[in-house]
Structures are given as structure tokens and as C-alpha cells.
Design an enzyme around this catalytic site. Structure first.
Site, mmCIF file in Angstrom:
data_model
loop_
_atom_site.group_PDB
_atom_site.id
_atom_site.type_symbol
_atom_site.label_atom_id
_atom_site.label_comp_id
_atom_site.label_asym_id
_atom_site.label_seq_id
_atom_site.Cartn_x
_atom_site.Cartn_y
_atom_site.Cartn_z
ATOM 1 N N GLU A 124 -7.744 -14.096 10.259
ATOM 2 C CA GLU A 124 -6.453 -13.541 10.673
ATOM 3 C C GLU A 124 -6.626 -12.892 12.039
ATOM 4 O O GLU A 124 -7.591 -12.152 12.232
ATOM 5 C CB GLU A 124 -5.947 -12.493 9.684
ATOM 6 C CG GLU A 124 -4.544 -12.031 10.045
ATOM 7 C CD GLU A 124 -3.957 -11.038 9.028
ATOM 8 O OE1 GLU A 124 -4.620 -10.705 8.042
ATOM 9 O OE2 GLU A 124 -2.832 -10.610 9.263
ATOM 10 N N MET A 265 -10.336 -7.382 5.145
ATOM 11 C CA MET A 265 -9.475 -8.568 5.208
ATOM 12 C C MET A 265 -9.253 -9.150 3.822
ATOM 13 O O MET A 265 -10.196 -9.338 3.055
ATOM 14 C CB MET A 265 -10.139 -9.595 6.140
ATOM 15 C CG MET A 265 -9.384 -10.891 6.276
ATOM 16 S SD MET A 265 -7.758 -10.628 7.043
ATOM 17 C CE MET A 265 -6.825 -11.937 6.258
ATOM 18 N N GLU A 266 -7.991 -9.475 3.563
ATOM 19 C CA GLU A 266 -7.541 -9.847 2.219
ATOM 20 C C GLU A 266 -7.674 -11.330 1.876
ATOM 21 O O GLU A 266 -6.890 -11.839 1.066
ATOM 22 C CB GLU A 266 -6.069 -9.444 2.080
ATOM 23 C CG GLU A 266 -5.060 -10.271 2.906
ATOM 24 C CD GLU A 266 -4.669 -9.670 4.250
ATOM 25 O OE1 GLU A 266 -5.456 -8.874 4.796
ATOM 26 O OE2 GLU A 266 -3.587 -10.005 4.749
ATOM 27 N N ASN A 267 -8.657 -12.054 2.431
ATOM 28 C CA ASN A 267 -8.815 -13.474 2.105
ATOM 29 C C ASN A 267 -8.688 -13.706 0.599
ATOM 30 O O ASN A 267 -9.261 -12.969 -0.193
ATOM 31 C CB ASN A 267 -10.198 -13.962 2.543
ATOM 32 C CG ASN A 267 -10.571 -13.440 3.907
ATOM 33 O OD1 ASN A 267 -9.914 -13.747 4.880
ATOM 34 N ND2 ASN A 267 -11.595 -12.602 3.963
ATOM 35 N N HIS A 299 -5.501 -1.521 -0.922
ATOM 36 C CA HIS A 299 -4.652 -2.240 0.036
ATOM 37 C C HIS A 299 -4.982 -3.734 0.038
ATOM 38 O O HIS A 299 -4.088 -4.576 -0.099
ATOM 39 C CB HIS A 299 -4.850 -1.630 1.432
ATOM 40 C CG HIS A 299 -4.066 -2.289 2.518
ATOM 41 N ND1 HIS A 299 -2.875 -1.780 2.985
ATOM 42 C CD2 HIS A 299 -4.297 -3.422 3.234
ATOM 43 C CE1 HIS A 299 -2.413 -2.576 3.939
ATOM 44 N NE2 HIS A 299 -3.258 -3.572 4.117
ATOM 45 N N GLU A 300 -6.257 -4.044 0.191
ATOM 46 C CA GLU A 300 -6.626 -5.469 0.271
ATOM 47 C C GLU A 300 -6.348 -6.160 -1.065
ATOM 48 O O GLU A 300 -5.877 -7.292 -1.088
ATOM 49 C CB GLU A 300 -8.097 -5.642 0.669
ATOM 50 C CG GLU A 300 -8.510 -4.955 1.972
ATOM 51 C CD GLU A 300 -7.609 -5.232 3.164
ATOM 52 O OE1 GLU A 300 -6.991 -6.307 3.218
ATOM 53 O OE2 GLU A 300 -7.511 -4.357 4.058
HETATM 54 N N1 B3K Z 1 -4.783 -8.201 7.363
HETATM 55 C C1 B3K Z 1 -5.967 -7.559 7.885
HETATM 56 C C2 B3K Z 1 -5.889 -7.251 9.329
HETATM 57 C C3 B3K Z 1 -6.208 -8.390 10.205
HETATM 58 C C4 B3K Z 1 -6.269 -7.982 11.650
HETATM 59 C C5 B3K Z 1 -6.326 -9.166 12.521
HETATM 60 N N2 B3K Z 1 -6.399 -8.842 13.933
HETATM 61 C C6 B3K Z 1 -6.312 -6.334 7.127
HETATM 62 C C7 B3K Z 1 -5.207 -5.653 6.444
HETATM 63 O O1 B3K Z 1 -4.245 -5.207 7.019
HETATM 64 O O2 B3K Z 1 -5.249 -5.576 5.255
HETATM 65 ZN ZN ZN Z 2 -3.053 -5.204 5.257
#
Ligand code: B3K
Ligand code: ZN
Length: 872
Positions: A124, A265-267, A299-300
């Protein structure tokens, strides 16, 4: 100066994807310097058109491209620095490509890279295009199957979804095949390979399914993942109870890595975390670390539904997943740690990061309409203000309709990429309300200024409240509309008791006034005595509020407001006014004594939560005060704030010492909120005592540091010693480094602490630390610990009148931009607010921004921020 000006991407130019990808098969042959990636994409034309196939791809070494099994020759496809283009393609076909990439050389930490000898990814927002050719946009959802092959030294081979196959291969190699049954955009793809230890657990979901939970960490670190595991299990249960959301795969994995551009990061099924937000044990992590780990793990995890199952149509909709997920993690933390304390902390963060953004050159709406680099829009406005907008929505339509709207959203959009409009539509339908005016909160930048005038009529027992609202222009938005704003109001009598009233004939203690236009008047009846108005309770809207109330009303609130947010806020308002008065040469010494006395009484309140009292003891931050006093003079603000702290310290010395002794911890460490609250109060007491440095206090701080049985107290003692300075501090600092030099996360704290030092020599010390053998600009945690902490949390020294602080920051930005543009760009912000500072300082800040913007070969990331900051 750069010659070509990068062109912005605009929301108004959104077009649906020309091609969709139904299935993706990826084959990774991992080697640190030469990884081969084969991709097999089943592609279908989307709609009737004759457009060429255009796939994103950057820094890829092409090996082959074939269509339906036939290799494409030079004339049949073109490859440039950004795209693979195939002009003539059938309506449905299989495209196979092979590329080579160099993860070891990737110091941008975007795409596939190495951290600590392990492979990991960050995709992301646009990292996947550095792995293979693909339509790298969030509205192309596909099912991924991933085969990973590597030397057995890379023991764990991980990707999203479920493990389908694994085994040994000749020549000391092995493989694993993963399949993710849920269609997803490529920004949620992840791969990790390496030697890791794993902490395992399991959880039975509400429908009775067993989910395996695995947290992978550096060898030897598994015990430090125990708290994250506990937080994960609590998050999973909470999402079932609060939102009816159950986890969907049989396996949920988290991996911690040391080199990461941001938090986590929420992969899908395979979250990747910065190790600073995952690893904790009492001796190395502070209570604040535990608190952040809990909220980021949540959050993730919550993204699984708000982000992964339902994702964004385009990156302009980023708040759709981020604002909503922050709102969800804040609600979780409030349930775990107490609503009032959590709310105060969230509002402090909003004011520290989002309010300045709204006043600066980068002010943008919660849903922006254009950008150069989407990486620059992972901002406090998208995240924190985005969460505030959802909170207001819930206040406006009520908890029940809010939950109904969320259920509808999950039902309707599961498996799709969507927009903020569609999200709001769900709540309009669930509540039967017209929310079209509310939508302006997403489209209009800036912090609305509310003003409240009160008129009490003792004979009629009526109270008239008249609100007005106004929002200052922001770049590109000269004219602002009034926004529908919920203001929660309660009344107190002169003794601080709740004063009941009637509104539209119903009796109540509290009401929500919704401001619809520029002016709103409401009349409350049955008001039996002269009221003290407690407005904007719980910070019901992200605005600033001024009122015509007298300071004595603030004292009533400080002593007794049952809304704890407003009780805290009253103290902050009183302190802010006193500091601003002193900084502008109009010190109110009588007021300062009165404030000290009132603060002392609130410390005596036996019923109050220690965590809340700790917050009461902390004066508004220097950056908060800089917003209240413009053009700002950071040195004057620092002096005035320290003087008030010193007066409080003198006045409250006995109380503070009593607290310090009384809260001494005897039993075993526990990271729970109540224990953390007691430690916070004890450390806050010490911190205030240190504002009046005497040998007695120096001894106390030294003893506190030496006796510390956990990192919270060690840092508390060391910080107090730093404020006092001198030999004891230098000795403790050296001792701390010696003790922890092999623990990267603790060494980060050692750098960050010195970066916050208000002493006049701090800038020299910080410059010196960039040459310390442990300083490593390639590691974002270490870089941020020193550079970002100094620029953001040490205003008195960063704004050195010589401009040396600005020069230092600009040098760092330029150096880091050469290899990690995303992290370099995140350092630009402290220079961006140059207009808010006194002209001598503003000019020097601007000069450094101009130097940055004029540098050849600058990344788009840094260029966007520096050039916008300079623009009129
Ligand atoms: N979605 C990611 C953040 C990604 C940042 C990319 N530049 C973490 C989060 O907000 O949960
Ligand atoms: Zn997020």
C-alpha cells in the site's frame, strides 16, 4: 530548479478499470539480489472499448511477456519506466510475465525488500508495481495463489490466505503455496520469508470456528509478542460483540519487522508490523508502547472488514477505510481503557497533528480531490479527522441507527470496492435521515470556529444559547459553508452540581444541539439558577470553541464537571490563557496562583482515576500553544510554559512528593490500564517536580531512575534528570545506553529522549548524535527517533533563531530522499507551517523549503510537499 512539473491525479477524472483480473498466480523464486517473479493473470475486458492493456510496473527487469502462451515480440508490447502496454488484446486472455527484481538494493522499503536478512513486502499504496506488472489500483479485485521458492535458510515462507502445499526441493531449497479465497486488490498482497520464531495461539469465533493465530518475530523474541497476541484476541472478540464481525480465514498471521516506513499494514490474513508496535516486555517497553501496541493490533485487525473485505474504489476514498478503522480502534480502546481518558488522548493527538495541518499549506478535506503522490495523503486529516466525522455521524443519528447503517454497509458492499458516498447512503437509509448536508464534512477542509453566547433570564428561568460558526479559507477553498455540527451541552449550577433543564418540553441533563447554519439559537427552559455551561462535551465535534463565559465558570468545571473531557478541557483552557498572557508580557500572577490551587484540589479528588489526574497535570503542549498565539515565538512560549510549570511545582510540591511516594509500585508489573494510570501519575508528579530543580528533586529523580523496575519508570526518571541536567543526567544517560545498546527499540528511546531535551545545547547534541555509531538513517525508526522527534517535539530548540535547526532538518530530508522518498517526505511537515511563525523565523524556514524544492532529482513525494508549502 526541477524542469518538469509533475501532474496531479484528480478524483473528477476517475474511470472504471479498462480490464479486470479474475485470477492471479504468482511464482517467486527468492534471492536477495535477483528475485524472479512470474505472474499469470487471467484478464477480461471491462465494458465495450478498444483500449490497449496498460499495466503498472516500475524498476522491473523484464525477462518475458506472453499472451495466451505466445511470446510477445518487441512490436507487440512496449515497456517504459512506468508501464507495460499491449495495444491489441482479445476480450479475455491469459498474460504471463517474468521479471527480475533486487530486494536487497530496495532501501525505499516499498514493494519487496529485505529487513534483517528476511524478505518482506509493503504494497500500500503503490508498491505492488515494484514486484510485477499489474493494474495497481484498489478497484481491481482478484483471487491470488502464490508459490514461493527459496533456500531453506529462509525457513518460513508466508503469504496471504491458507497454506495449500509445502515441501522440500533439491539443492537445499523448499517451497510453499498459498491461496487467498477472498478477492482483493494488490495493495493487500504480502510475502514474508526468513528465519523467524513464532508465538502460537488459537481462538474460537462466535460461530464456533477455530482460528489459528501466529505471530512471527526475530529469533528469541517470541515472549515479547505475548501482549500483542492478547490484544489480538481481545480485538477479535470485541469486533464480534460491537460490530457483529467475525474473522473469515482459518489462520491469522502477524509478522514484526524492524525496517518499516510506518506503523503496520493490514495485508489480508498476514499483517506486517513495525517491531516497535508489536514487541513488548516490561523491561524494554513503556506503558505508552503497550497502549499503542494494543490499539494498532486492533486497528490492523479491524481492517479485515473495513478495508479488506470492503475496500476503496480509488485512493481518494482512503478515509473510507482509515477514518472508519480509526473510529473503530478508538472505540475499542475506550472500552479497554476507559472512555474519558481515551477521549482526552485522542483529542490531544487530533489537536497536535490535525489542527496544524488544517491551518497550513497542506490543508485538505477528509476526502481530497487531487494529489501528486498518494503516499503524502496518509495524514492526520484522513485518519483522525476521518474518525471524528464518523463519531459525529453516530452522535447525529444515534447508536442504534449507526449500527444498522454499519450492518447495511457490510451486507451491501462485502467483496467490493466502494466510495464514501455509498457508505453515507447506508446511514441515510438506516436512519431515514437526509445526510446530504453532512457530506460537506468530507469535502471541506479547515477547522470550524464555533462561538457561543449565552443569555440567562432568571425570571423566565430560560437560557438562550446562540452559536455561530465560521471556517477560515484553506488552499483552493476560499469560501466555506456552514457544517451540520453536533454540540453536546449540559449545565452546572454555581456549586458544580448538575442543573437539569427542559428542551421542547422534555426534562433532561444533557442535550445535543445540532448547528445547521451559520447561526443557531436554542432556548432551554426550566433552568433554576444561573448556569455554568458545559458545551462540546466529549469533544462532540472537531472544532474550536470560544464562549463569553467568565473564567470563574471554568473553575467550576475544573472542580466538578461530570463530563470528564470538559473537566480536563477547563484546566487546559485556563492554563493556555495564563501561558499566552505571560508569553505576551501580561503575566497574571494572581491567576496563576489560583490555577495552582484549583489543580491541587483536583489532585485531592479521591474518586478520580489516576490516569485522568496524570493528564490534568500536563499543561497544553508547546505546539498546541503555538496555535493559540500567532505569529508564534516558540522560545517565548517555552519560557512562559516552563515558568507556569515552575510555579505549579512550587505550589504543589508537597502534594507531588506525596503522590510520588504513595504511588510507588511494590507488586509485580502489569500493563493493565489501572496500573499504567498509577505509573503515569507518579511520573507526571516527578516531571512537574523537576520543573523546579533543587538538589532534593535531583536526588529524587536519580533514585527514581536507579530503582526503576520497568521501562516506563526508567524513562520517567531519565526525563526528569534531563530537565534538571548536570552530571547525574549524563551518568544516567551513559548507563542507559550501556545497558540497552543491543536492544534496537530501546536505543531508539535513547535517541528520542535526547532529541526532546529543552536544554540550550540540544541542537549541538542532536547534530553530534547523527555521527553516533548507532545512528542509521536507513532505518526509519532510528531516523524518526532522532530527527522527527527533534523537529516535532522540541520547538524551542528546533526554531533556533540562527536557522540551524531548519538547516539540519533540510539536510536530513535531502539525504534520505535519495533512497527512501516516503520517509523523507514525512519529515517535511515541521517546515510547512512557516507562515504561522514570527517573520524572522518564517523567512528562514521558507529558505530551507526553497532549497529543498530546488534540488535536482528530488522525489515526487518531497517535491509535492515542499512546493505546496512554498506556494501562496
Ligand atoms: N494502511 C496502512 C498504511 C499504509 C501507508 C502507505 N503509505 C496502515 C494502516 O493505516 O492501518
Ligand atoms: Zn489503517
Amino acid at each position: 530548479m526541477r524542469t518538469e512539473t509533475p501532474q496531479p491525479i484528480r478524483l473528477s477524472e476517475y474511470r472504471p478499470p479498462a480490464f479486470l483480473v479474475d485470477e492471479v498466480r504468482l511464482d517467486f523464486d527468492l534471492a536477495p539480489n535477483a528475485t524472479r517473479v512470474k505472474a499469470r493473470l487471467s484478464i477480461r475486458r471491462n465494458g465495450k472499448h478498444a483500449d490497449p492493456l496498460v499495466l503498472n510496473g516500475e524498476r522491473l527487469k523484464p525477462i518475458s511477456v506472453s499472451l495466451n502462451g505466445r511470446a510477445l515480440g518487441d512490436g507487440e508490447r512496449t515497456i517504459d519506466a512506468e508501464f507495460l502496454t499491449v495495444p491489441n488484446v482479445p476480450d479475455a486472455f491469459v498474460l504471463e510475465t517474468e521479471v527480475e527484481i533486487d530486494p536487497e538494493a530496495n532501501k525505499a522499503l516499498d514493494g519487496l525488500y529485505m529487513s534483517g536478512g528476511r524478505f518482506c513486502t509493503q504494497c500500500e499504496a503503490e508498491g505492488f508495481r515494484k514486484i510485477t506488472w499489474y493494474p495497481d489500483r484498489p478497484d481491481v479485485l482478484s483471487r491470488f495463489t502464490v508459490r514461493i521458492e527459496a533456500d531453506k535458510a529462509f525457513r518460513h515462507l508466508l503469504s496471504n490466505g491458507n497454506l495449500m502445499d509445502a515441501g522440500a526441493l533439491p539443492d537445499g531449497r523448499h517451497f510453499a503455496v498459498w491461496n487467498d479465497p477472498f478477492p482483493k486488490p494488490c495493495y493487500l498482497f504480502a510475502l514474508v520469508a526468513g528465519e523467524l520464531d513464532v508465538l502460537e495461539d488459537r481462538l474460537v469465533t462466535m460461530s464456533g470456528r477455530t482460528v489459528d493465530l501466529r505471530i512471527f518475530v526475530d529469533p528469541g523474541m517470541a515472549p515479547r509478542a505475548a501482549y500483542a497476541m492478547d490484544a489480538l484476541k481481545r480485538s477479535m472478540k470485541w469486533d464480534e460483540e460491537a460490530f457483529g464481525r467475525e474473522y473469515d480465514l482459518d489462520l491469522f498471521m502477524i509478522v514484526a519487522v524492524r525496517d518499516f516506513n510506518f506503523g503496520a499494514m493490514e495485508n489480508k490474513g498476514l499483517n506486517i508490523f513495525n517491531s516497535s508496535l508489536l514487541l513488548a516486555e516490561p523491561s524494554t517497553a513503556t506503558d505508552m508502547d503497550y497502549e499503542r501496541i494494543e490499539s494498532v493490533v486492533a486497528h490492523e485487525y479491524f481492517h479485515n472488514w473495513t478495508g479488506d473485505r470492503i475496500t476503496c474504489r480509488d485512493w481518494f476514498q482512503l478515509c473510507l477505510k482509515e477514518g472508519l478503522t480509526v473510529f473503530r480502534d478508538q472505540s475499542f480502546s475506550a472500552d479497554m481503557r476507559g472512555a474519558a481518558v481515551q477521549r482526552i488522548k485522542d483529542v490531544k493527538a487530533l489537536r497536535a497533528r490535525q489542527f496544524p495541518e488544517d491551518q497550513g499549506p497542506l490543508a485538505h478535506p477528509v476526502r481530497p480531490s487531487s494529489y501528486l503522490k498518494i503516499d503524502n495523503f496518509y495524514t492526520a486529516t484522513i485518519y483522525e479527522k476521518g474518525a471524528e466525522v464518523i463519531r459525529m455521524l453516530k452522535t447525529l443519528i444515534g447508536a442504534e441507527a449507526f449500527r444498522k447503517g454499519m450492518d447495511l454497509y457490510f451486507d451491501r458492499w462485502d467483496g467490493h470496492a466502494t466510495t464514501v458516498e455509498e457508505f453515507i447512503k447506508c446511514f441515510a437509509e438506516a436512519s431515514g435521515r437526509d445526510l446530504s448536508a453532512f457530506f460537506a464534512w468530507y469535502e471541506q477542509a479547515g477547522t470550524p470556529k464555533l462561538d457561543l453566547k449565552q443569555r440567562y433570564d432568571a425570571d423566565a428561568r430560560t437560557l438562550e444559547l446562540e452559536f455561530s460558526q465560521e471556517t477560515a479559507p484553506t488552499p483552493g477553498q476560499p469560501d466555506k459553508r456552514p457544517l451540520p455540527t453536533p454540540v453536546t451541552v449540559g449545565l452546572l449550577d454555581a456549586e458544580g452540581r448538575t442543573l437539569a433543564f427542559e428542551r421542547d418540553g422534555s426534562a433532561m441533563d444533557e442535550t445535543v444541539v445540532v448547528l445547521e447554519g451559520a447561526r443557531t439559537k436554542v432556548t432551554l427552559t426550566g433552568v433554576d439558577s444561573v448556569p455554568v455551561i458545559s458545551a462540546l462535551r466529549g469533544f462532540s465535534a472537531p472544532v474550536t470553541l470560544t464562549t463569553d463565559a467568565e473564567p470563574k465558570d471554568r473553575y467550576v468545571q475544573l472542580a466538578a464537571d461530570p463530563d470528564l473531557f470538559n473537566r480536563w478541557e477547563a484546566g487546559q483552557d485556563l492554563a493556555r490563557a495564563l501561558i499566552v498572557a505571560r508569553a505576551t508580557g501580561a503575566a497574571d500572577e494572581v491567576g496563576e496562583e489560583r490555577f495552582a490551587h484549583a489543580l491541587g484540589r483536583s489532585l485531592d479528588d479521591q474518586a478520580a482515576d489516576p490516569a485522568f489526574k496524570a493528564l490534568m497535570l500536563v499543561l497544553p503542549s508547546e505546539s498546541d500553544l503555538a496555535l493559540a498565539l500567532q505569529p508564534s515565538d516558540p522560545a517565548a512560549i517555552h519560557e512562559a510554559r516552563e515558568t507556569l510549570r515552575q510555579r505549579l511545582s512550587v505550589h504543589l510540591a508537597e502534594d507531588l512528593k506525596r503522590l510520588h511516594i504513595g504511588l510507588q509500585e511494590l507488586g509485580e508489573f502489569s500493563p493493565d490500564a489501572a496500573s499504567a494510570g498509577r505509573r503515569a501519575l507518579r511520573n507526571a508528579a516527578l516531571d512537574l517536580l523537576a520543573a523546579n530543580p533543587r538538589s532534593e528533586v535531583a536526588e529524587l529523580a536519580d533514585g527514581h531512575y536507579r530503582a526503576a523496575a520497568n521501562m516506563t519508570d526508567a524513562i520517567g526518571g531519565l526525563s526528569a534528570l534531563m530537565l534538571i541536567g548536570g552530571e547525574a543526567y549524563e551518568a544516567a544517560l551513559a548507563d542507559f545506553f550501556e545497558r540497552w545498546k543491543s536492544e534496537p527499540l530501546v536505543v531508539d528511546k535513547w535517541f528520542a529522549l535526547q532529541a526532546r531535551d529543552p536544554d540550550e545545547g540540544a541542537l549541538g547534541r542532536v547534530l553530534g548524535l547523527t555521527a553516533h555509531p548507532a545512528f542509521d538513517e536507513k532505518n526509519p525508526n532510528r531516523l524518526r527517533a532522532l530527527v522527527s522527534t527533534f523537529a516535532n517535539f522540541n520547538p524551542a530548540r528546533f526554531h533556533d533563531p540562527s536557522g540551524a535547526g531548519y538547516r539540519f532538518l533540510a539536510d536530513q530530508i535531502l539525504a534520505v530522499d535519495g533512497f527512501n522518498p516516503m520517509t523523507a517526505a514525512r519529515l517535511v511537515d515541521p517546515l510547512g507551517g512557516w507562515r504561522r511563525y514570527k517573520p524572522e523565523l518564517g523567512a528562514l524556514m521558507k529558505q530551507e523549503l526553497a532549497r529543498i524544492a530546488g534540488t535536482d532529482g528530488l522525489s515526487k513525494n518531497v517535491y509535492e510537499l515542499a512546493s505546496k508549502a512554498l506556494a501562496d
